[in-house]
Design a protein around this motif. Structure first.
Motif, PDB file in Angstrom:
ATOM      1  N   ALA A 105       0.678  -1.264  -0.025  1.00 27.16           N
ATOM      2  CA  ALA A 105      -0.101  -0.138  -0.101  1.00 27.16           C
ATOM      3  C   ALA A 105       0.692   1.255  -0.054  1.00 27.16           C
ATOM      4  O   ALA A 105       0.549   2.279  -0.637  1.00 27.16           O
ATOM      5  CB  ALA A 105      -0.953   0.139   1.219  1.00 27.16           C
ATOM      6  N   LEU A 106       1.712   1.298   0.833  1.00 28.11           N
ATOM      7  CA  LEU A 106       2.744   2.260   0.871  1.00 28.11           C
ATOM      8  C   LEU A 106       3.593   2.788  -0.586  1.00 28.11           C
ATOM      9  O   LEU A 106       4.144   3.937  -0.883  1.00 28.11           O
ATOM     10  CB  LEU A 106       3.766   2.327   1.943  1.00 28.11           C
ATOM     11  CG  LEU A 106       3.017   2.548   3.258  1.00 28.11           C
ATOM     12  CD1 LEU A 106       3.770   2.258   4.359  1.00 28.11           C
ATOM     13  CD2 LEU A 106       2.299   3.747   3.485  1.00 28.11           C
ATOM     14  N   GLU A 107       4.002   1.550  -1.263  1.00 29.07           N
ATOM     15  CA  GLU A 107       4.498   1.733  -2.345  1.00 29.07           C
ATOM     16  C   GLU A 107       3.635   2.460  -3.545  1.00 29.07           C
ATOM     17  O   GLU A 107       4.167   3.029  -4.238  1.00 29.07           O
ATOM     18  CB  GLU A 107       4.699   0.502  -3.357  1.00 29.07           C
ATOM     19  CG  GLU A 107       6.157  -0.322  -2.610  1.00 29.07           C
ATOM     20  CD  GLU A 107       5.970  -1.809  -2.920  1.00 29.07           C
ATOM     21  OE1 GLU A 107       5.316  -2.103  -4.018  1.00 29.07           O
ATOM     22  OE2 GLU A 107       7.140  -2.318  -2.813  1.00 29.07           O
ATOM     23  N   GLU A 108       2.445   2.699  -3.244  1.00 27.77           N
ATOM     24  CA  GLU A 108       1.528   3.410  -4.144  1.00 27.77           C
ATOM     25  C   GLU A 108       1.744   5.019  -3.729  1.00 27.77           C
ATOM     26  O   GLU A 108       0.872   5.784  -4.468  1.00 27.77           O
ATOM     27  CB  GLU A 108       0.064   2.928  -4.005  1.00 27.77           C
ATOM     28  CG  GLU A 108       0.113   1.601  -4.572  1.00 27.77           C
ATOM     29  CD  GLU A 108      -1.402   1.006  -4.303  1.00 27.77           C
ATOM     30  OE1 GLU A 108      -2.397   1.841  -4.386  1.00 27.77           O
ATOM     31  OE2 GLU A 108      -1.794  -0.072  -4.502  1.00 27.77           O
ATOM     32  N   VAL A 109       2.311   5.254  -2.449  1.00 28.07           N
ATOM     33  CA  VAL A 109       2.367   6.725  -2.149  1.00 28.07           C
ATOM     34  C   VAL A 109       3.524   7.455  -3.090  1.00 28.07           C
ATOM     35  O   VAL A 109       4.782   7.049  -3.303  1.00 28.07           O
ATOM     36  CB  VAL A 109       2.624   6.830  -0.826  1.00 28.07           C
ATOM     37  CG1 VAL A 109       3.026   8.195  -0.397  1.00 28.07           C
ATOM     38  CG2 VAL A 109       1.823   6.273   0.292  1.00 28.07           C
ATOM     39  N   ASP A 110       3.007   8.440  -4.041  1.00 32.04           N
ATOM     40  CA  ASP A 110       3.962   9.158  -4.713  1.00 32.04           C
ATOM     41  C   ASP A 110       4.693   9.968  -4.158  1.00 32.04           C
ATOM     42  O   ASP A 110       4.291  10.957  -3.176  1.00 32.04           O
ATOM     43  CB  ASP A 110       3.104   9.923  -5.879  1.00 32.04           C
ATOM     44  CG  ASP A 110       3.974  10.504  -6.597  1.00 32.04           C
ATOM     45  OD1 ASP A 110       5.364  10.594  -6.614  1.00 32.04           O
ATOM     46  OD2 ASP A 110       3.294  11.429  -7.623  1.00 32.04           O
ATOM     47  N   PRO A 111       6.141   9.971  -3.948  1.00 34.62           N
ATOM     48  CA  PRO A 111       6.872  10.818  -3.141  1.00 34.62           C
ATOM     49  C   PRO A 111       6.802  12.345  -3.492  1.00 34.62           C
ATOM     50  O   PRO A 111       6.917  13.084  -2.693  1.00 34.62           O
ATOM     51  CB  PRO A 111       8.324  10.563  -3.669  1.00 34.62           C
ATOM     52  CG  PRO A 111       8.258   9.063  -4.029  1.00 34.62           C
ATOM     53  CD  PRO A 111       6.962   8.979  -4.600  1.00 34.62           C
ATOM     54  N   ASP A 112       6.392  12.819  -4.744  1.00 32.22           N
ATOM     55  CA  ASP A 112       6.168  14.231  -4.900  1.00 32.22           C
ATOM     56  C   ASP A 112       4.779  14.484  -4.448  1.00 32.22           C
ATOM     57  O   ASP A 112       4.815  15.750  -4.157  1.00 32.22           O
ATOM     58  CB  ASP A 112       6.144  14.007  -6.649  1.00 32.22           C
ATOM     59  CG  ASP A 112       7.313  13.737  -7.253  1.00 32.22           C
ATOM     60  OD1 ASP A 112       8.484  14.085  -6.785  1.00 32.22           O
ATOM     61  OD2 ASP A 112       7.233  13.553  -8.565  1.00 32.22           O
TER      62      ASP A 112
END
Length: 174
Positions: A105-112
Protein backbone atom coordinates in the motif's frame (compact mmCIF):
# COMPACT_ATOMS: atom_id res chain seq x y z
CA UNK A 1 -52.17 -17.13 44.22
CA UNK A 2 -49.87 -14.58 42.60
CA UNK A 3 -51.12 -12.32 39.90
CA UNK A 4 -49.22 -12.12 36.61
CA UNK A 5 -46.93 -9.13 36.43
CA UNK A 6 -48.24 -6.23 34.43
CA UNK A 7 -45.82 -6.10 31.48
CA UNK A 8 -47.20 -2.82 30.15
CA UNK A 9 -45.25 -0.83 32.76
CA UNK A 10 -41.98 -2.70 32.25
CA UNK A 11 -39.56 -1.49 29.63
CA UNK A 12 -39.16 -3.86 26.74
CA UNK A 13 -35.90 -5.76 26.92
CA UNK A 14 -33.68 -4.99 24.00
CA UNK A 15 -33.13 -7.96 21.77
CA UNK A 16 -29.58 -9.15 21.68
CA UNK A 17 -27.95 -8.08 18.44
CA UNK A 18 -26.38 -10.94 16.57
CA UNK A 19 -22.65 -10.90 15.87
CA UNK A 20 -23.45 -10.84 12.13
CA UNK A 21 -25.65 -7.74 12.53
CA UNK A 22 -22.98 -6.06 14.66
CA UNK A 23 -20.34 -6.80 12.01
CA UNK A 24 -22.52 -5.40 9.23
CA UNK A 25 -23.18 -2.26 11.26
CA UNK A 26 -19.45 -1.79 11.80
CA UNK A 27 -18.84 -2.19 8.06
CA UNK A 28 -21.64 0.30 7.38
CA UNK A 29 -19.63 2.98 9.13
CA UNK A 30 -16.37 2.31 7.30
CA UNK A 31 -14.25 -0.55 5.99
CA UNK A 32 -12.48 -2.56 8.69
CA UNK A 33 -9.42 -4.75 8.83
CA UNK A 34 -9.81 -8.36 9.95
CA UNK A 35 -8.01 -7.59 13.19
CA UNK A 36 -10.22 -4.57 13.90
CA UNK A 37 -13.36 -6.59 13.28
CA UNK A 38 -12.32 -9.37 15.65
CA UNK A 39 -11.31 -6.83 18.29
CA UNK A 40 -14.58 -4.87 18.02
CA UNK A 41 -16.76 -7.99 18.16
CA UNK A 42 -14.78 -9.28 21.14
CA UNK A 43 -15.24 -5.95 22.89
CA UNK A 44 -18.99 -6.24 22.34
CA UNK A 45 -18.99 -9.51 24.25
CA UNK A 46 -19.43 -12.08 21.49
CA UNK A 47 -17.92 -15.51 22.05
CA UNK A 48 -14.94 -16.69 20.03
CA UNK A 49 -17.19 -19.27 18.33
CA UNK A 50 -19.63 -16.56 17.24
CA UNK A 51 -16.77 -14.39 16.01
CA UNK A 52 -15.19 -17.26 14.05
CA UNK A 53 -18.52 -18.00 12.38
CA UNK A 54 -19.03 -14.32 11.48
CA UNK A 55 -15.48 -14.00 10.14
CA UNK A 56 -16.01 -17.07 7.95
CA UNK A 57 -19.29 -15.62 6.69
CA UNK A 58 -17.65 -12.23 6.00
CA UNK A 59 -14.92 -14.04 4.06
CA UNK A 60 -17.49 -16.04 2.11
CA UNK A 61 -19.20 -12.81 1.04
CA UNK A 62 -15.83 -11.10 0.46
CA UNK A 63 -16.66 -8.27 2.85
CA UNK A 64 -13.20 -8.11 4.46
CA UNK A 65 -10.03 -7.62 2.45
CA UNK A 66 -6.96 -6.39 4.34
CA UNK A 67 -5.03 -5.69 1.15
CA UNK A 68 -7.75 -3.46 -0.30
CA UNK A 69 -8.36 -1.91 3.13
CA UNK A 70 -4.67 -0.93 3.37
CA UNK A 71 -4.63 0.62 -0.11
CA UNK A 72 -7.81 2.60 0.51
CA UNK A 73 -6.67 3.69 3.99
CA UNK A 74 -3.40 5.04 2.56
CA UNK A 75 -5.16 6.87 -0.29
CA UNK A 76 -7.74 8.44 1.98
CA UNK A 77 -5.53 9.36 4.95
CA UNK A 78 -2.73 10.70 2.76
CA UNK A 79 -5.01 13.01 0.82
CA UNK A 80 -7.69 14.08 3.28
CA UNK A 81 -5.87 13.87 6.62
CA UNK A 82 -2.54 14.88 5.11
CA UNK A 83 -0.63 12.07 6.75
CA UNK A 84 2.91 11.08 5.80
CA UNK A 85 4.09 7.58 4.92
CA UNK A 86 5.70 6.95 8.32
CA UNK A 87 2.45 7.78 10.11
CA UNK A 88 0.43 5.69 7.68
CA UNK A 89 2.73 2.70 8.32
CA UNK A 90 2.13 3.04 12.07
CA UNK A 91 -1.64 3.34 11.59
CA UNK A 92 -1.84 0.24 9.42
CA UNK A 93 0.27 -1.78 11.83
CA UNK A 94 -1.99 -0.68 14.69
CA UNK A 95 -4.96 -1.93 12.69
CA UNK A 96 -3.36 -5.36 12.45
CA UNK A 97 -2.56 -5.26 8.74
CA UNK A 98 0.02 -7.79 7.57
CA UNK A 99 3.39 -6.19 6.76
CA UNK A 100 3.24 -7.42 3.15
CA UNK A 101 0.03 -5.43 2.60
CA UNK A 102 1.44 -2.40 4.44
CA UNK A 103 4.50 -2.30 2.19
CA UNK A 104 2.41 -2.78 -0.97
CA UNK A 105 0.00 0.00 0.00
CA UNK A 106 2.81 2.42 0.85
CA UNK A 107 4.52 1.74 -2.48
CA UNK A 108 1.55 3.49 -4.07
CA UNK A 109 2.39 6.73 -2.23
CA UNK A 110 3.93 9.10 -4.75
CA UNK A 111 6.96 10.81 -3.15
CA UNK A 112 6.19 13.98 -5.10
CA UNK A 113 2.63 14.04 -3.71
CA UNK A 114 3.93 13.48 -0.18
CA UNK A 115 6.39 16.35 -0.65
CA UNK A 116 3.60 18.56 -2.03
CA UNK A 117 1.31 17.79 0.95
CA UNK A 118 4.09 18.60 3.44
CA UNK A 119 4.93 21.82 1.58
CA UNK A 120 1.25 22.90 1.56
CA UNK A 121 0.98 22.32 5.30
CA UNK A 122 4.09 24.41 5.97
CA UNK A 123 3.00 27.15 3.56
CA UNK A 124 -0.37 27.38 5.30
CA UNK A 125 1.28 27.76 8.71
CA UNK A 126 3.78 30.31 7.45
CA UNK A 127 1.18 32.37 5.60
CA UNK A 128 -0.80 32.87 8.81
CA UNK A 129 2.31 33.61 10.88
CA UNK A 130 3.35 37.13 11.74
CA UNK A 131 6.81 36.00 12.89
CA UNK A 132 9.84 37.99 11.72
CA UNK A 133 11.86 35.25 10.04
CA UNK A 134 14.83 37.55 9.54
CA UNK A 135 15.70 37.02 13.23
CA UNK A 136 17.73 33.85 13.76
CA UNK A 137 16.05 32.87 17.05
CA UNK A 138 12.58 33.28 15.59
CA UNK A 139 13.53 31.30 12.49
CA UNK A 140 14.99 28.45 14.59
CA UNK A 141 11.89 28.38 16.79
CA UNK A 142 9.64 28.28 13.72
CA UNK A 143 11.81 25.52 12.23
CA UNK A 144 11.30 23.39 15.37
CA UNK A 145 7.54 24.03 15.41
CA UNK A 146 7.06 23.27 11.71
CA UNK A 147 9.28 20.19 11.86
CA UNK A 148 7.39 18.91 14.89
CA UNK A 149 4.06 19.40 13.13
CA UNK A 150 5.16 17.41 10.09
CA UNK A 151 6.81 14.67 12.15
CA UNK A 152 3.64 14.25 14.24
CA UNK A 153 1.69 13.85 11.02
CA UNK A 154 4.05 11.05 10.04
CA UNK A 155 6.23 12.59 7.36
CA UNK A 156 9.73 11.12 6.95
CA UNK A 157 12.47 13.04 8.72
CA UNK A 158 14.54 13.76 5.60
CA UNK A 159 11.52 15.15 3.78
CA UNK A 160 10.64 17.28 6.83
CA UNK A 161 14.15 18.74 6.91
CA UNK A 162 14.07 19.56 3.19
CA UNK A 163 10.57 21.06 3.11
CA UNK A 164 10.94 23.18 6.24
CA UNK A 165 14.36 24.47 5.18
CA UNK A 166 13.16 25.35 1.70
CA UNK A 167 10.00 27.09 2.92
CA UNK A 168 11.80 29.08 5.61
CA UNK A 169 14.36 30.29 3.05
CA UNK A 170 11.54 31.34 0.67
CA UNK A 171 9.57 33.14 3.38
CA UNK A 172 12.67 34.81 4.83
CA UNK A 173 13.24 36.51 1.45
CA UNK A 174 9.64 37.73 1.15
Amino acid sequence: MTEPADTADQPERPRKVSAWDAALRLLGVRARSRSEMVERLTRRGFSSEEIEAVMARLDKHQLLDDEEFAREWVRSRAEYSRRGSVGLRHELRAKGIDEVFVVAALEEVDPDDEYRRARELVERKLSSSKADLSEREVRESMKRRLSGMLLRRGFPQGLVHDVVGEQLREHSRS
